[in-house]
Scaffold this active site. Sequence first.
Site, PDB file in Angstrom:
ATOM      1  N   GLY A 292       0.815  -1.203   0.000  1.00 53.34           N
ATOM      2  CA  GLY A 292       0.000   0.000   0.000  1.00 53.34           C
ATOM      3  C   GLY A 292       0.851   1.257   0.000  1.00 53.34           C
ATOM      4  O   GLY A 292       2.087   1.202   0.049  1.00 53.34           O
TER       5      GLY A 292
ATOM      6  N   GLY B  87       0.409  -1.231   6.680  1.00 52.15           N
ATOM      7  CA  GLY B  87      -0.612  -0.242   6.947  1.00 52.15           C
ATOM      8  C   GLY B  87      -1.954  -0.884   7.244  1.00 52.15           C
ATOM      9  O   GLY B  87      -2.057  -2.100   7.423  1.00 52.15           O
TER      10      GLY B  87
ATOM     11  N   LYS C  25      -8.138  -4.654   6.435  1.00 49.90           N
ATOM     12  CA  LYS C  25      -7.070  -4.528   5.462  1.00 49.90           C
ATOM     13  C   LYS C  25      -7.527  -5.147   4.147  1.00 49.90           C
ATOM     14  O   LYS C  25      -8.489  -5.889   4.114  1.00 49.90           O
ATOM     15  CB  LYS C  25      -5.794  -5.228   5.958  1.00 49.90           C
ATOM     16  N   GLY C  26      -6.819  -4.810   3.073  1.00 52.81           N
ATOM     17  CA  GLY C  26      -7.137  -5.394   1.782  1.00 52.81           C
ATOM     18  C   GLY C  26      -7.596  -4.407   0.740  1.00 52.81           C
ATOM     19  O   GLY C  26      -7.994  -4.797  -0.353  1.00 52.81           O
ATOM     20  N   GLY C  27      -7.510  -3.106   1.065  1.00 53.69           N
ATOM     21  CA  GLY C  27      -7.865  -2.119   0.057  1.00 53.69           C
ATOM     22  C   GLY C  27      -6.991  -2.219  -1.177  1.00 53.69           C
ATOM     23  O   GLY C  27      -7.432  -1.903  -2.288  1.00 53.69           O
TER      24      GLY C  27
ATOM     25  N   GLU D  82      -0.942 -10.771   3.050  1.00 56.02           N
ATOM     26  CA  GLU D  82      -0.690  -9.968   4.247  1.00 56.02           C
ATOM     27  C   GLU D  82      -1.026 -10.761   5.507  1.00 56.02           C
ATOM     28  O   GLU D  82      -0.284 -10.717   6.499  1.00 56.02           O
ATOM     29  CB  GLU D  82      -1.509  -8.677   4.201  1.00 56.02           C
TER      30      GLU D  82
ATOM     31  N   LYS E 290      -7.309   6.825   9.749  1.00 58.57           N
ATOM     32  CA  LYS E 290      -7.635   5.396   9.730  1.00 58.57           C
ATOM     33  C   LYS E 290      -8.103   4.878  11.094  1.00 58.57           C
ATOM     34  O   LYS E 290      -8.579   3.742  11.181  1.00 58.57           O
ATOM     35  CB  LYS E 290      -6.413   4.585   9.281  1.00 58.57           C
TER      36      LYS E 290
END
Length: 228
Positions: free
Chosen positions: A33, A90, A102-104, A111, A129
């Site tokens: 990211g 991140g 997570k995973g955008g 991850e 965030k």
Amino acid sequence: MNQNELKQAVARVARDYVAAHLPEGGILGVGTGSTANCFIDEIASLKGRIGGCVASSEATRLRLESHGLPVFDLNDVVARGLSMPIYVDGADEIDGQLAMIKGGGGALTREKIVAAMAGTFVCICDASKKVATLGNFPLPLEVIPMAREQVSRQLIELTGGEPRLRAGFITDNGNEILDVHGLSISDPVALEEKLERIIGVVCNGLFARRGADVLLLATQEGVITQQR
């Protein structure tokens, strides 16, 4: 500071954390990211003392290698009996208990695998965030393509949210992403466990059972450190 400057500030603090806590020649896990990219650029100055890196995506591997940082396959690290003391990544959202979405960037499965292997998971992000309740950011799930519609139906029944296919996106593992909108996740550990039981789901983007151990949070007043 604007958001990019906040990312750069927290990346510098994360670099210093690695310099202070990673044993000489140790293996470092590195996430994916925009904030992780800032971190990669910062740790180029440490390449003489980092034994190698494990990348959570192909994009991360390429960026690490562009700085001359050696990248190891996780299987080789395990087979050689090596440990990974630190993983830095991140988050799209993180709550007060250091559970995350997570995973955008679509790398959630790798991850989560790397995070599971690490001794200490260090989350780096800016103050935007940090949330009281997870779910405003759509929850990603990596799914087997042939199971997409069946998984979508089960997600609606289980969560009441709205699954949407991430159009035109294929993960490094050759799968698709469903992003579930409209959630308010009061018990992320319980939901993570339920999502793992859906056939056709490779991985979900809740990092609650294995949340962050350390949060480095960039604010206008400086970088704040929180530990689990």
